[in-house]
Motif scaffolding. Structure first.
Motif, PDB file in Angstrom:
ATOM      1  N   MET A 161     -11.708  36.212  -5.111  1.00 42.68           N
ATOM      2  CA  MET A 161     -12.869  35.612  -4.482  1.00 42.68           C
ATOM      3  C   MET A 161     -13.700  36.685  -3.770  1.00 42.68           C
ATOM      4  SD  MET A 161     -14.903  33.344  -3.366  1.00 42.68           S
ATOM      5  CE  MET A 161     -14.130  32.085  -4.331  1.00 42.68           C
ATOM      6  N   GLN A 162     -13.012  37.428  -2.898  1.00 36.94           N
ATOM      7  CA  GLN A 162     -13.739  38.453  -2.143  1.00 36.94           C
ATOM      8  C   GLN A 162     -14.356  39.461  -3.097  1.00 36.94           C
ATOM      9  OE1 GLN A 162     -13.990  38.559   1.423  1.00 36.94           O
ATOM     10  NE2 GLN A 162     -15.519  40.096   0.986  1.00 36.94           N
ATOM     11  N   ARG A 163     -13.550  39.877  -4.074  1.00 28.63           N
ATOM     12  CA  ARG A 163     -13.975  40.940  -4.966  1.00 28.63           C
ATOM     13  C   ARG A 163     -15.042  40.479  -5.938  1.00 28.63           C
ATOM     14  NH1 ARG A 163      -9.292  42.557  -5.450  1.00 28.63           N
ATOM     15  NH2 ARG A 163      -8.759  41.190  -7.149  1.00 28.63           N
ATOM     16  N   HIS A 164     -14.862  39.306  -6.541  1.00 30.84           N
ATOM     17  CA  HIS A 164     -15.745  38.877  -7.627  1.00 30.84           C
ATOM     18  C   HIS A 164     -16.937  38.083  -7.142  1.00 30.84           C
ATOM     19  CE1 HIS A 164     -13.524  40.188 -11.178  1.00 30.84           C
ATOM     20  NE2 HIS A 164     -12.465  40.048 -10.411  1.00 30.84           N
ATOM     21  N   VAL A 165     -16.850  37.488  -5.975  1.00 34.15           N
ATOM     22  CA  VAL A 165     -17.967  36.660  -5.519  1.00 34.15           C
ATOM     23  C   VAL A 165     -18.643  37.303  -4.308  1.00 34.15           C
ATOM     24  CG1 VAL A 165     -18.690  34.374  -4.729  1.00 34.15           C
ATOM     25  CG2 VAL A 165     -16.827  34.577  -6.384  1.00 34.15           C
ATOM     26  N   LEU A 166     -17.945  37.383  -3.209  1.00 31.50           N
ATOM     27  CA  LEU A 166     -18.584  37.765  -1.959  1.00 31.50           C
ATOM     28  C   LEU A 166     -19.010  39.230  -1.940  1.00 31.50           C
ATOM     29  CD1 LEU A 166     -16.275  35.720   0.433  1.00 31.50           C
ATOM     30  CD2 LEU A 166     -18.517  35.107  -0.478  1.00 31.50           C
ATOM     31  N   ASN A 167     -18.185  40.126  -2.495  1.00 32.67           N
ATOM     32  CA  ASN A 167     -18.567  41.545  -2.498  1.00 32.67           C
ATOM     33  C   ASN A 167     -19.760  41.812  -3.407  1.00 32.67           C
ATOM     34  OD1 ASN A 167     -16.509  42.087  -0.755  1.00 32.67           O
ATOM     35  ND2 ASN A 167     -15.227  43.189  -2.218  1.00 32.67           N
ATOM     36  N   ARG A 168     -19.954  40.955  -4.399  1.00 34.11           N
ATOM     37  CA  ARG A 168     -21.021  41.195  -5.371  1.00 34.11           C
ATOM     38  C   ARG A 168     -22.240  40.306  -5.157  1.00 34.11           C
ATOM     39  NH1 ARG A 168     -17.618  41.554 -10.899  1.00 34.11           N
ATOM     40  NH2 ARG A 168     -19.672  41.855 -11.794  1.00 34.11           N
ATOM     41  N   LEU A 169     -22.158  39.437  -4.190  1.00 35.04           N
ATOM     42  CA  LEU A 169     -23.284  38.576  -3.847  1.00 35.04           C
ATOM     43  C   LEU A 169     -23.551  38.770  -2.370  1.00 35.04           C
ATOM     44  CD1 LEU A 169     -23.091  34.949  -5.326  1.00 35.04           C
ATOM     45  CD2 LEU A 169     -24.949  36.604  -5.497  1.00 35.04           C
ATOM     46  N   GLU A 170     -24.435  39.680  -2.047  1.00 31.18           N
ATOM     47  CA  GLU A 170     -24.612  40.016  -0.644  1.00 31.18           C
ATOM     48  C   GLU A 170     -25.710  39.194   0.027  1.00 31.18           C
ATOM     49  OE1 GLU A 170     -23.085  44.647  -1.015  1.00 31.18           O
ATOM     50  OE2 GLU A 170     -25.187  44.220  -0.630  1.00 31.18           O
ATOM     51  N   ASP A 171     -26.265  38.261  -0.691  1.00 28.21           N
ATOM     52  CA  ASP A 171     -27.371  37.449  -0.174  1.00 28.21           C
ATOM     53  C   ASP A 171     -26.947  36.724   1.104  1.00 28.21           C
ATOM     54  OD1 ASP A 171     -29.456  35.466   0.155  1.00 28.21           O
ATOM     55  OD2 ASP A 171     -29.936  35.727  -1.969  1.00 28.21           O
ATOM     56  N   PRO A 172     -27.688  36.898   2.196  1.00 29.35           N
ATOM     57  CA  PRO A 172     -27.317  36.240   3.453  1.00 29.35           C
ATOM     58  C   PRO A 172     -27.519  34.731   3.420  1.00 29.35           C
ATOM     59  CG  PRO A 172     -29.419  37.364   3.704  1.00 29.35           C
ATOM     60  CD  PRO A 172     -28.881  37.753   2.357  1.00 29.35           C
ATOM     61  N   ARG A 173     -28.147  34.228   2.353  1.00 27.72           N
ATOM     62  CA  ARG A 173     -28.348  32.777   2.248  1.00 27.72           C
ATOM     63  C   ARG A 173     -27.145  32.075   1.620  1.00 27.72           C
ATOM     64  NH1 ARG A 173     -33.218  32.332  -1.452  1.00 27.72           N
ATOM     65  NH2 ARG A 173     -32.067  34.073  -2.392  1.00 27.72           N
ATOM     66  N   LEU A 174     -26.060  32.807   1.416  1.00 26.74           N
ATOM     67  CA  LEU A 174     -24.822  32.189   0.933  1.00 26.74           C
ATOM     68  C   LEU A 174     -23.868  32.098   2.123  1.00 26.74           C
ATOM     69  CD1 LEU A 174     -22.821  31.231  -1.290  1.00 26.74           C
ATOM     70  CD2 LEU A 174     -22.187  33.643  -1.568  1.00 26.74           C
ATOM     71  N   GLN A 175     -23.437  30.908   2.453  1.00 27.86           N
ATOM     72  CA  GLN A 175     -22.487  30.691   3.533  1.00 27.86           C
ATOM     73  C   GLN A 175     -21.170  30.196   2.945  1.00 27.86           C
ATOM     74  OE1 GLN A 175     -23.532  31.750   6.353  1.00 27.86           O
ATOM     75  NE2 GLN A 175     -25.682  31.866   5.728  1.00 27.86           N
ATOM     76  N   THR A 176     -20.084  30.653   3.518  1.00 27.98           N
ATOM     77  CA  THR A 176     -18.766  30.283   3.003  1.00 27.98           C
ATOM     78  C   THR A 176     -17.950  29.631   4.114  1.00 27.98           C
ATOM     79  OG1 THR A 176     -18.821  32.154   1.492  1.00 27.98           O
ATOM     80  CG2 THR A 176     -16.690  31.159   1.893  1.00 27.98           C
ATOM     81  N   TYR A 177     -17.375  28.501   3.797  1.00 29.32           N
ATOM     82  CA  TYR A 177     -16.494  27.806   4.744  1.00 29.32           C
ATOM     83  C   TYR A 177     -15.131  27.670   4.088  1.00 29.32           C
ATOM     84  CZ  TYR A 177     -21.292  26.334   5.713  1.00 29.32           C
ATOM     85  OH  TYR A 177     -22.652  26.321   5.905  1.00 29.32           O
ATOM     86  N   VAL A 178     -14.132  28.277   4.699  1.00 33.04           N
ATOM     87  CA  VAL A 178     -12.786  28.208   4.138  1.00 33.04           C
ATOM     88  C   VAL A 178     -11.952  27.253   4.981  1.00 33.04           C
ATOM     89  CG1 VAL A 178     -10.789  29.503   3.353  1.00 33.04           C
ATOM     90  CG2 VAL A 178     -13.011  30.642   3.496  1.00 33.04           C
ATOM     91  N   VAL A 179     -11.501  26.193   4.360  1.00 29.38           N
ATOM     92  CA  VAL A 179     -10.620  25.244   5.036  1.00 29.38           C
ATOM     93  C   VAL A 179      -9.197  25.519   4.567  1.00 29.38           C
ATOM     94  CG1 VAL A 179     -10.086  22.817   5.449  1.00 29.38           C
ATOM     95  CG2 VAL A 179     -12.469  23.523   5.097  1.00 29.38           C
ATOM     96  N   TRP A 180      -8.399  26.048   5.474  1.00 31.89           N
ATOM     97  CA  TRP A 180      -6.996  26.315   5.160  1.00 31.89           C
ATOM     98  C   TRP A 180      -6.174  25.081   5.528  1.00 31.89           C
ATOM     99  CZ3 TRP A 180      -6.508  30.740   2.538  1.00 31.89           C
ATOM    100  CH2 TRP A 180      -7.421  31.768   2.785  1.00 31.89           C
ATOM    101  N   GLY A 181      -5.233  24.728   4.664  1.00 34.94           N
ATOM    102  CA  GLY A 181      -4.464  23.524   4.955  1.00 34.94           C
ATOM    103  C   GLY A 181      -3.096  23.556   4.307  1.00 34.94           C
ATOM    104  N   PRO A 182      -2.300  22.535   4.594  1.00 33.93           N
ATOM    105  CA  PRO A 182      -0.889  22.510   4.191  1.00 33.93           C
ATOM    106  C   PRO A 182      -0.680  21.964   2.788  1.00 33.93           C
ATOM    107  CG  PRO A 182      -1.356  20.601   5.536  1.00 33.93           C
ATOM    108  CD  PRO A 182      -2.649  21.375   5.445  1.00 33.93           C
ATOM    109  N   MET A 183      -1.308  22.598   1.811  1.00 30.12           N
ATOM    110  CA  MET A 183      -1.174  22.124   0.442  1.00 30.12           C
ATOM    111  C   MET A 183       0.297  22.012   0.032  1.00 30.12           C
ATOM    112  SD  MET A 183      -2.763  23.817  -3.036  1.00 30.12           S
ATOM    113  CE  MET A 183      -1.529  25.082  -3.263  1.00 30.12           C
TER     114      MET A 183
END
Lengths: 185, 127
Positions: free
Chosen positions: B1-23
């Motif tokens: 995710m970090q490598r393929h999406v966030l590191n390569r899409l630096e646009d500040p108009r992309l916001q990411t919300y990570v919900v961690w949970g007890p899958m």
């Protein structure tokens, strides 16, 4: 997780304090392939779908033999003992034993690669059972260097109305938003 | 995710919300804190939930009948609001769910989908 082999503390201390303190008998002379150091990279199981980060630290024991450990966070491995480290020219093979759910106890997982001409990258195949997956490892430091600290970010505990998430989502309504629902393990 | 999406899409108009949970029913808040280092982008906000309620609430919007919505990646174009119930994503990907194969998680495809939304947003702003 299965019971996994951990590097005994005495071995960590020995290799890091003695073996990695500098060149010893058997260390490469100028011009030879140099494998000692900290190497970081990725094992690619499925491109862009399943890529495993790996760190390997190689150094010399008092006898001048290469030894090492590996960190693979997805397997909760840190300073995990490498069972064999076998350099041959610019080729190198190193492996570890692991109690695998798929392959059974003490399964051998093997890195087999070649050092590039610049001496900064090892590329090769990682063997997991009967499958090979490409990997690369880039030199990022010297043996014995401290691990880079992992930066943890603040975590907001969600209420049962998820208000913090919902409010943030709506506040940033003009942006593209990516919501990920994930397990931290 | 970090490598393929966030590191390569630096646009500040992309916001990411990570919900961690007890899958797996054994994760803890400490596990979540530790895991945040894997998605360390400045545009990321991290949350922890101790139960499955949010993963169950997203089942409907994703068309999941029996499986909770853990291990999913939900993209929303600008303008989508979250009112009383979780909104249906504009595009989403999953890991190991009984959902279309072409939506199986792939970091490159997810990045491309996000880029298309960002480009559309730019075009709309110019018009």
């Amino acid at each position: 997780m299965d019971d996994r082999r951990r590097t005994p503390l005495w071995l960590c201390a020995l290799t890091l304090m003695l073996g990695f303190s500098g060149p010893a008998a058997g260390a490469p002379v100028a011009g030879e392939a140099r494998f000692d150091g900290i190497w970081e990279g990725v094992i690619t199981y499925r491109p862009a779908e399943m890529e495993i980060e790996a760190l390997v630290e190689l150094g010399f024991d008092p006898d001048g033999e290469l030894v090492g450990t590996t960190d693979i966070s997805t397997l909760h491995m840190k300073f995990y003992h490498l069972d064999r480290v076998i350099p041959e020219g610019r080729q190198i093979t190193f492996d570890f034993l692991y109690d695998s759910e798929r392959h059974g106890p003490n399964s051998r997982f093997i890195f087999s690669g070649e050092l590039d001409e610049a001496g900064e990258m090892i590329r090769g195949e990682f063997t997991d059972g009967d499958k090979q997956h490409p990997f690369f490892l880039r030199r990022t430091g010297d043996a014995g260097d401290p691990r880079k600290p992992r930066v943890e970010l603040p975590v907001t505990v969600l209420s049962d109305t998820w208000a913090a998430l919902r409010d943030r989502f709506n506040r940033e309504v003009e942006d593209v938003r990516l919501v990920m629902l994930l397990s931290p393990r | 995710m970090q490598r393929h999406v966030l590191n390569r899409l630096e646009d500040p108009r992309l916001q990411t919300y990570v919900v961690w949970g007890p899958m797996l029913d054994k994760e803890t808040e400490d596990d979540a804190r530790s895991a945040t280092s894997h998605v360390g982008d400045a545009r990321s906000t991290h949350f922890w939930t101790p139960d499955h309620a949010i993963a169950e609430a997203f089942q409907g919007p994703l068309g999941l009948e029996l499986e909770r919505a853990w291990d999913t990646f939900l993209l929303y174009e600008p303008g989508v609001r979250w009112d009383d119930t979780p909104p249906t994503p504009t595009y989403f990907m999953h890991v190991g769910k009984r959902l279309p194969e072409e939506q199986k998680f792939n970091g490159d495809k997810l990045r491309e989908a996000a880029q298309r939304m960002l480009d559309a947003s730019t075009a709309a702003a110019v018009d």
